[in-house]
Write an enzyme that holds these catalytic residues in place. Structure first.
Site, PDB file in Angstrom:
ATOM      1  N   CYS A  20       0.840  -1.193   0.000  1.00 24.02           N
ATOM      2  CA  CYS A  20       0.000   0.000   0.000  1.00 24.02           C
ATOM      3  C   CYS A  20       0.874   1.241   0.000  1.00 24.02           C
ATOM      4  O   CYS A  20       2.011   1.215   0.506  1.00 24.02           O
ATOM      5  CB  CYS A  20      -0.920   0.009   1.224  1.00 24.02           C
ATOM      6  SG  CYS A  20      -2.173   1.314   1.196  1.00 24.02           S
ATOM      7  N   CYS A  24      -1.687   3.325   7.222  1.00 24.30           N
ATOM      8  CA  CYS A  24      -2.745   3.593   8.203  1.00 24.30           C
ATOM      9  C   CYS A  24      -2.429   2.867   9.508  1.00 24.30           C
ATOM     10  O   CYS A  24      -2.142   1.663   9.505  1.00 24.30           O
ATOM     11  CB  CYS A  24      -4.089   3.159   7.661  1.00 24.30           C
ATOM     12  SG  CYS A  24      -4.555   4.008   6.138  1.00 24.30           S
ATOM     13  N   GLY A  74      -4.051  -4.112   0.807  1.00 26.79           N
ATOM     14  CA  GLY A  74      -3.239  -3.150   0.098  1.00 26.79           C
ATOM     15  C   GLY A  74      -4.032  -2.105  -0.671  1.00 26.79           C
ATOM     16  O   GLY A  74      -5.172  -1.826  -0.412  1.00 26.79           O
ATOM     17  N   CYS A 260     -21.880 -11.122   6.206  1.00 21.86           N
ATOM     18  CA  CYS A 260     -21.427 -12.309   6.924  1.00 21.86           C
ATOM     19  C   CYS A 260     -21.335 -12.081   8.433  1.00 21.86           C
ATOM     20  O   CYS A 260     -21.509 -13.014   9.229  1.00 21.86           O
ATOM     21  CB  CYS A 260     -20.075 -12.769   6.379  1.00 21.86           C
ATOM     22  SG  CYS A 260     -18.762 -11.521   6.434  1.00 21.86           S
ATOM     23  N   ASP A 282     -10.727 -12.833   4.636  1.00 24.82           N
ATOM     24  CA  ASP A 282      -9.666 -11.830   4.623  1.00 24.82           C
ATOM     25  C   ASP A 282      -9.321 -11.333   6.018  1.00 24.82           C
ATOM     26  O   ASP A 282      -8.316 -10.652   6.202  1.00 24.82           O
ATOM     27  CB  ASP A 282     -10.006 -10.670   3.671  1.00 24.82           C
ATOM     28  CG  ASP A 282     -10.961  -9.653   4.264  1.00 24.82           C
ATOM     29  OD1 ASP A 282     -11.959 -10.087   4.868  1.00 24.82           O
ATOM     30  OD2 ASP A 282     -10.727  -8.453   4.087  1.00 24.82           O
ATOM     31  N   CYS A 323     -24.223 -15.933  24.492  1.00 20.43           N
ATOM     32  CA  CYS A 323     -24.809 -15.603  23.197  1.00 20.43           C
ATOM     33  C   CYS A 323     -26.038 -16.459  22.917  1.00 20.43           C
ATOM     34  O   CYS A 323     -27.044 -15.974  22.397  1.00 20.43           O
ATOM     35  CB  CYS A 323     -23.787 -15.811  22.082  1.00 20.43           C
ATOM     36  SG  CYS A 323     -22.421 -14.641  22.066  1.00 20.43           S
ATOM     37  N   CYS A 326     -29.010 -15.057  24.455  1.00 18.97           N
ATOM     38  CA  CYS A 326     -29.174 -13.618  24.274  1.00 18.97           C
ATOM     39  C   CYS A 326     -30.446 -13.276  23.503  1.00 18.97           C
ATOM     40  O   CYS A 326     -30.813 -13.953  22.532  1.00 18.97           O
ATOM     41  CB  CYS A 326     -27.955 -13.042  23.545  1.00 18.97           C
ATOM     42  SG  CYS A 326     -28.035 -11.248  23.310  1.00 18.97           S
TER      43      CYS A 326
END
Length: 391
Positions: A20, A24, A74, A260, A282, A323, A326
């Site tokens: 990149c 950041c 990137g 997702c 990713d 969870c 919940c």
């Protein structure tokens, strides 16, 4: 002809890996270069590009009507325009008749010029441009290698997109700084001309396993969403589209999540590195989540492998008891597994770091989403929700 998968799947393509032109401070992907220590070039070879394009198209089920290519980094624009002209040419070569090919391109916007703008327009690319807020907010963490802010260059890129009438949306990383300024961020994005907002909470850990100082806090995330929601609710329904709100409304209408993060299971959205290596997601580009290489195995065998199936099912199977009981499980489903970082005493599994924030948001927004769902089911518009609020 490669074997087709029984179900549609998605692959995020990283054709220049983690390379990149920005640095950041909260980026979770920059250190992925360490997976390939011997590499001098992270540019995807054209042979890999063609092989992926062919397999990605031919391995989709026959029932699919649109195939979506998603280009990320990137910074993918570092590859140059000719690379993506070749990518589009491969797509046209292998696309079956009657199947639409769509492309999205995630960029920091700093390298865009008129040639890019014309290409994106001509080929109907959807561009996701990263903007974290007005200049002082954006530049807090989105800096180059010299520590200089990237706002002015990013805004020039945005103007290129507007000039060439390129469809775009804004990608906003919600962090520890802009997380305290939701109203400023929301108003800026509207003023920028964006009508579709993606808010992405950054939750990262350091080498000691501690949450980084750039990460958004749980309650901070919840308050951010609440504030943006209230502004959107007051005047922007049907005019401004916020990805997480759209998904929540769909879930309240009984639809499946298109995101997702809120799906019951995952595993149908993998990530392809520059050399053809495929990873489970990713956010899970680590050696233990490496599925194989498309030069050695076709996409169907990798996506439908037992390893990837287990990865997808683990989202549900590893839900903490907290969870499972919940009130908001049906809309949250434990959130993104990458953010399950909090250990709770007596629990065999980890809780989502953002859990408290999601509860704040869901409790605040649920009556309104329910009313919007009733309005839509009755044949009205979502903005007519006040008619159904007290039912």
């Amino acid at each position: 002809m490669p074997k087709k998968s029984a179900h549609p799947f998605h692959v995020i393509v990283k054709p220049i890996g983690a390379v990149c032109n920005l640095n950041c401070q909260y980026c979770y992907y920059l250190d992925k270069k360490d997976l390939y220590p011997q590499k001098k070039s992270f540019r995807m070879p054209l042979a890999v590009l063609e092989e992926f394009t062919k397999q990605y198209i031919l391995c989709q089920p026959d029932s699919i009507q649109e195939i979506h290519f998603a280009w990320q980094g990137g910074e993918p624009s570092l590859l140059g325009l000719d690379f993506f002209k070749k990518a589009v040419a491969f797509q046209k070569e292998y696309a079956p008749q009657g199947v639409n090919i769509a492309n999205s391109f995630q960029t920091n916007g700093t390298l865009l010029d008129d040639d890019w703008g014309q290409f994106f327009h001509d080929e109907s690319f959807l561009i996701g441009i990263s903007l974290d807020g007005p200049e002082a907010i954006h530049d807090r963490f989105r800096t180059d290698s010299q520590g200089k802010g990237s706002f002015q260059q990013a805004m020039k890129g945005l103007e290129i997109l507007k000039k060439h009438k390129v469809e775009f949306n804004t990608l906003t990383v919600v962090n520890s700084y802009n997380g305290n300024q939701p109203q400023k961020v929301y108003e800026f994005l509207k003023q920028s001309g964006s009508t579709f907002f993606q808010f992405i909470p950054i939750v990262e850990t350091d080498e000691k396993g501690s949450i980084t100082k750039e990460s958004v806090g749980p309650r901070q995330w919840g308050r951010f969403l609440q504030t943006v929601f209230d502004s959107w609710l007051s005047s922007d329904i049907g005019r401004i589209f916020v990805q997480r709100f759209d998904v929540c409304l769909g879930l309240h209408m009984g639809l499946l999540s298109s995101l997702c993060v809120f799906s019951e299971t995952c595993g149908r959205a993998a990530a392809l590195e520059h050399n053809g290596d495929l990873y489970s997601c990713d956010h899970f580009v680590f050696k233990e989540y490496h599925l194989g290489n498309i030069a050695e195995q076709n996409l169907t065998s990798l996506i439908d492998s037992e390893k990837q199936k287990k990865f997808g099912k683990d989202k549900k199977d590893s839900l903490p008891k907290q969870c499972q009981k919940c009130h908001y499980l049906s809309v949250c489903n434990g959130g993104c597994p990458a953010n399950r970082l909090d250990i709770k005493t007596g629990e065999p599994f980890r809780l989502n770091h953002l859990c408290e924030g999601y509860k704040l948001f869901f409790s605040h927004s649920r009556p309104y989403f329910k009313a919007m769902a009733k309005s839509l089911h009755a044949g009205n518009l979502a903005k007519d929700y006040p008619l159904f609020l007290k039912e």
